[in-house]
Design an enzyme around this catalytic site. Structure first.
Site, PDB file in Angstrom:
ATOM      1  N   TYR A 141      -0.770  -0.703  10.605  1.00 20.44           N
ATOM      2  CA  TYR A 141      -1.036  -0.963   9.192  1.00 20.44           C
ATOM      3  C   TYR A 141       0.107  -0.439   8.322  1.00 20.44           C
ATOM      4  CZ  TYR A 141      -3.335  -0.949   4.643  1.00 20.44           C
ATOM      5  OH  TYR A 141      -3.637  -1.143   3.322  1.00 20.44           O
ATOM      6  N   SER A 171       0.852  -1.194   0.000  1.00 18.74           N
ATOM      7  CA  SER A 171       0.000   0.000   0.000  1.00 18.74           C
ATOM      8  C   SER A 171       0.879   1.231   0.000  1.00 18.74           C
ATOM      9  CB  SER A 171      -0.894   0.021   1.245  1.00 18.74           C
ATOM     10  OG  SER A 171      -1.569   1.263   1.368  1.00 18.74           O
TER      11      SER A 171
END
Length: 252
Positions: free
Chosen positions: A151, A138
């Site tokens: 995350y 990501s």
């Protein structure tokens, strides 16, 4: 773009979202797709949409025994494409308020899962001297994202894992890359915009406009675009050890 007839792709987290989008693109190019995840009903729904016959297998990517069982069950398949897409978003809170068990869960799925799947399926690829691994990371691994430390840290870990692994298996003609999407247009981002509007005392439209205004294209990417990007990566024989951003210019 590329003919994947005769190749088998195993995709984790294939029941919905980016995993399903990638599966649809690879199947459309002729690949046999093995969809894996924890929700069998979701996997079956995605399988019903594939252009070529697929297969569904339940797995918990963070559990070594579950991954080992998966590898044993699909021994009859020649997996030459592995897409590590399964992931969890984790808590949204300042680091000092995140419980260790919540931190560990994010890393168990997002990083350990990639390690376990690669450990299970890379030996076959290196033995055949052919294969592709795409690890979905990501852009959040490469930019600040407030209250999302586990995350972001896990996605940067996937990028580091990928670059090193590519050098290990490159001599066997196996390619390993990361695909780093930016924010993806859909229900999850819509929910985030509503929450941001409530916190900031603005409207949904204002919150969304402020966010997408950061991107060079003034929009988010779509699930279908992420699927096509994965397919495009498979069409580039010289691509390995790379991290491909797909963010509409959110990260430049």
């Amino acid at each position: 773009m590329i003919d994947l007839n005769g190749r088998t792709a195993l995709i984790t987290g294939g029941g919905s979202g980016l995993g399903a989008a990638i599966a649809l693109e690879l199947a459309g190019a002729g690949a046999r797709v093995i969809l894996t995840g924890r929700d069998l009903e979701a996997l079956e729904r995605t399988a019903a949409r594939l252009a070529t016959p697929g297969r569904v297998e339940q797995v918990d990517v963070a559990d070594p025994d579950s991954v080992g069982s998966l590898a044993e069950r699909v021994r009859d398949e020649t997996v030459s494409i592995l897409v590590n897409n399964a992931g969890v978003a984790g808590p949204v809170a300042p680091l000092t308020e995140i419980a260790p068990e919540d931190w560990d869960e994010v890393f168990a799925v997002n990083v350990r899962g990639v390690y376990l799947l690669c450990r299970a399926f890379l030996p076959g690829m290196t033995e055949r001297r052919s294969g592709d691994v795409i690890n979905v990371a990501s852009v959040s691994g490469k930019r600040p994202l407030t209250r999302r430390t586990p995350y972001c840290a896990s996605k940067m870990a996937v990028i580091g894992l990928t670059s090193t692994l590519a050098t290990e298996v490159g001599p066997y003609d196996v390619r390993v890359n990361t695909l780093s999407p930016g924010p993806v247009d859909g229900a999850r981002m819509d929910r985030n915009f509503r929450l941001e509007a409530e916190r900031g005392g603005t409207t949904y439209d204002e919150a969304k406009a402020a966010f997408v205004g950061r991107a060079a294209l003034g929009r988010m990417v779509t699930e279908a675009e992420v699927g096509r990007a994965a397919l495009a990566m498979l069409a580039m024989p010289g691509l390995t050890g790379s991290d491909v951003d797909l963010s509409a210019g959110m990260v430049a």
